[in-house]
Design an enzyme around this catalytic site. Structure first.
Site, PDB file in Angstrom:
ATOM      1  N   LYS A 112      54.415  46.653 -32.720  1.00 47.60           N
ATOM      2  CA  LYS A 112      55.546  45.761 -32.449  1.00 47.60           C
ATOM      3  C   LYS A 112      55.490  44.484 -33.296  1.00 47.60           C
ATOM      4  O   LYS A 112      56.502  43.826 -33.492  1.00 47.60           O
ATOM      5  CB  LYS A 112      55.658  45.487 -30.964  1.00 47.60           C
ATOM      6  CG  LYS A 112      56.066  46.782 -30.255  1.00 47.60           C
ATOM      7  CD  LYS A 112      56.445  46.633 -28.831  1.00 47.60           C
ATOM      8  CE  LYS A 112      56.873  47.978 -28.255  1.00 47.60           C
ATOM      9  NZ  LYS A 112      55.778  48.980 -28.259  1.00 47.60           N
TER      10      LYS A 112
HETATM   11  C1  LIG Z   1      56.021  50.256 -27.981  1.00 49.38           C
HETATM   12  C2  LIG Z   1      54.986  51.203 -28.360  1.00 49.38           C
HETATM   13  C3  LIG Z   1      55.274  52.575 -28.542  1.00 49.38           C
HETATM   14  C4  LIG Z   1      56.637  53.144 -28.309  1.00 49.38           C
HETATM   15  O1  LIG Z   1      57.584  52.718 -29.254  1.00 49.38           O
HETATM   16  P1  LIG Z   1      59.133  52.808 -28.938  1.00 49.38           P
HETATM   17  O2  LIG Z   1      59.796  52.173 -30.088  1.00 49.38           O
HETATM   18  O3  LIG Z   1      59.347  52.064 -27.655  1.00 49.38           O
HETATM   19  O4  LIG Z   1      59.463  54.248 -28.778  1.00 49.38           O
HETATM   20  C5  LIG Z   1      54.248  53.403 -28.938  1.00 49.38           C
HETATM   21  N1  LIG Z   1      52.992  52.945 -29.115  1.00 49.38           N
HETATM   22  C6  LIG Z   1      52.689  51.644 -28.934  1.00 49.38           C
HETATM   23  C7  LIG Z   1      51.285  51.200 -29.126  1.00 49.38           C
HETATM   24  C8  LIG Z   1      53.666  50.735 -28.571  1.00 49.38           C
HETATM   25  O5  LIG Z   1      53.351  49.453 -28.398  1.00 49.38           O
END
Ligand SMILES: *Cc1c(COP(=O)(O)O)cnc(C)c1O
Length: 497
Positions: A112
């Protein structure tokens, strides 16, 4: 050419990119989508020579057409700098016949950061462009990673405040420690007695509360969203798929126009939607492989055409994917409905009312680029162990879900030839206990930090800066509330009556 954004539930609304970024959510609770998906105009031979920042500019300028070159380059260069521990920003690691795209080299060692390190700059630039006088209040529900990444991105950015709600018992100890130790006079962290979906629903309700908006405006505030529904989150995520492709080409792994598969461990459907957008821009992607954990709503959706959240909510070792309502899926539904807002709105209405909707056969036929599957808890741990034993490379449980699903994909389809990129969404140091349990040994008496040192030795990788920083940090946030109390907490923080 100017690109416009419209709502997935109301196409009468047309806004610029900067307006869409500021507002977060569209009218009627819909999400902003571009009225058309632009094409990649730069040939791969040129992309192959570009840095991450240059690639980001080439991709993002196609979507954020009302930003000047100077503005966009300022945002990109402020985001993708020394906060990342590698100049490559998103390096590829080859292991056991796949290419792991490491999206965890930013401030909070998870993917993120890729979007949340640039969002504050996109948002404050967008505010200036639109003569916004109010302070922007970022309101976010998090299942773990978003919260800290958003806090890190917005901390002490002038003209902003950030309030993060997280499920008290639904995040890892390190995730919680990262959030409650967050510095910054404009940061607020609140634990709720509930799960992520309840936190998300509470946040959504505040966003659509007209009376609250009026009260805030009078006090000089307005909400915006840093959740993955913001188009300013989605667009920066398209970049690394283009970057990874160009890199594989530059290294001679693939030939010009050769198609690759992309595997994405999926929760809210933001990351894989970005890959879908990249494919629609013309990036040669064969299959979009959607990997779920035991909360396998999406697997069931791809196999039956019915989205049904009426089921038990599971807590797994990949908590950032413990989600029953994948908000960004709405953008895909809208598209396969033929950009039909009415049809999409009806399905989302059903989801709210009955927790379930079913797409038509015609819509389903357009999902042939997707492959969905899921990994159970034991399979996930076994994937971490087996990869480590075979190659010495250590992956986190989210990435392991993707890796396991990729094995299932190969077994199911016999497609073992297509070069495949697996989105590696978190550092193993973020989920150290699950990772060390998977690798073997007994750890019950050890602290998470001790386990980080053991993992460092096992994987032959230094403990990341983000972990070192919170080892001794004092707790700065200790507010908890019931789900129903969320609006009252926000009003209290903002000093409203
Ligand atoms: C948020 C997240 C996901 C999922 O991603 P999305 O865009 O919500 O599908 C997968 N792995 C990690 C470590 C995340 O922080």
């Amino acid at each position: 050419m100017e690109l416009w954004y419209t709502g997935t539930r109301d196409t009468a609304e047309r806004v610029t990119a900067s307006q869409a970024i500021l507002r977060g959510l569209a009218n009627d609770g819909g999400l902003y989508v571009p009225t058309e998906l632009p094409k990649l105009t730069v040939p791969v031979d040129e992309l192959a020579k570009m840095s991450y920042q240059e690639t980001a500019y080439e991709v993002m300028r196609q979507f954020l057409t009302d930003f000047t070159e100077e503005e966009l380059r300022y945002c990109i260069n402020s985001a993708y700098d020394g906060k990342f521990d590698t100049e490559e920003i998103a390096p590829l690691a080859a292991a056991d016949g796949a290419y792991y795209l490491e999206l965890f080299h930013g401030a909070t060692i998870a993917f993120k950061d890729m979007a949340l390190s640039i969002l504050p700059y996109l948002m404050t630039t967008a505010a200036k462009k639109n003569q916004v006088k109010n302070d922007i209040v970022i309101l976010t529900a998090t299942s773990g990673d978003t919260g800290k990444a958003a806090l890190a991105g917005f901390a002490d950015v002038p003209g902003t405040k950030i309030i993060v709600f997280y499920p008290k018992n639904g995040v890892s100890p390190i995730q919680e420690k990262q959030m409650v130790t967050q510095k910054g006079d404009n940061t607020y962290v609140v634990g709720i007695h509930g799960n992520f979906d309840q936190a998300q629903t509470g946040v959504k309700q505040m966003f659509s509360d007209a009376a609250l908006a009026k009260e805030m405006d009078a006090a000089g505030f307005q909400f915006s969203s840093a959740n993955s529904i913001n188009i300013g989150r989605l667009v920066p995520q398209i970049v690394y798929y283009v970057y990874a492709y160009a890199k594989l080409y530059a290294e001679g792994v693939i030939k010009k126009d050769e198609k690759i598969n992309v595997v994405v461990p999926t929760g809210n459907f933001g990351n894989i939607l970005a890959a879908f957008y990249a494919k629609n821009m013309g990036l040669p992607i064969a299959k979009l492989i959607c990997a779920s954990n035991e909360n396998k709503v999406l697997y069931d959706f791809f196999s039956t055409g019915a989205y049904d959240k009426n089921r038990e909510f599971m807590l797994t070792s990949s908590p950032s994917m413990d989600i029953l309502i994948s908000s960004n899926l709405e953008r895909l539904i809208y598209r396969i409905a033929g950009d039909d807002a009415e049809k999409n709105a009806a399905m989302m209405q059903e989801l709210t009312a009955k927790g379930r909707y079913e797409i038509t056969g015609e819509m389903r036929a357009q999902l042939s680029d997707f492959y969905g599957n899921y990994a159970g808890e034991a399979e996930t741990a076994e994937t971490i162990r087996a990869l480590y034993e075979k190659t010495g490379y250590v992956i986190d449980p989210h990435t392991a879900v993707a890796s396991c699903v990729y094995q299932k994909y190969k077994n199911d389809t016999k497609d073992t030839e297509t070069k495949t990129v697996i989105a590696s969404t978190a550092s193993p140091f973020k989920f150290t206990r699950s990772v060390m349990d998977a690798i073997g040994g007994s750890h019950a008496e050890k602290t998470d930090f001790e386990l980080c040192d053991e993992l460092s030795a096992a994987a032959n990788v230094a403990v990341p800066r983000a972990v070192e920083e919170i080892r001794e940090a004092p707790v700065r946030h200790d507010t908890f509330c019931e789900t129903e109390e969320m609006p009252a907490v926000v009003k209290h923080i903002l000093g409203l009556a």
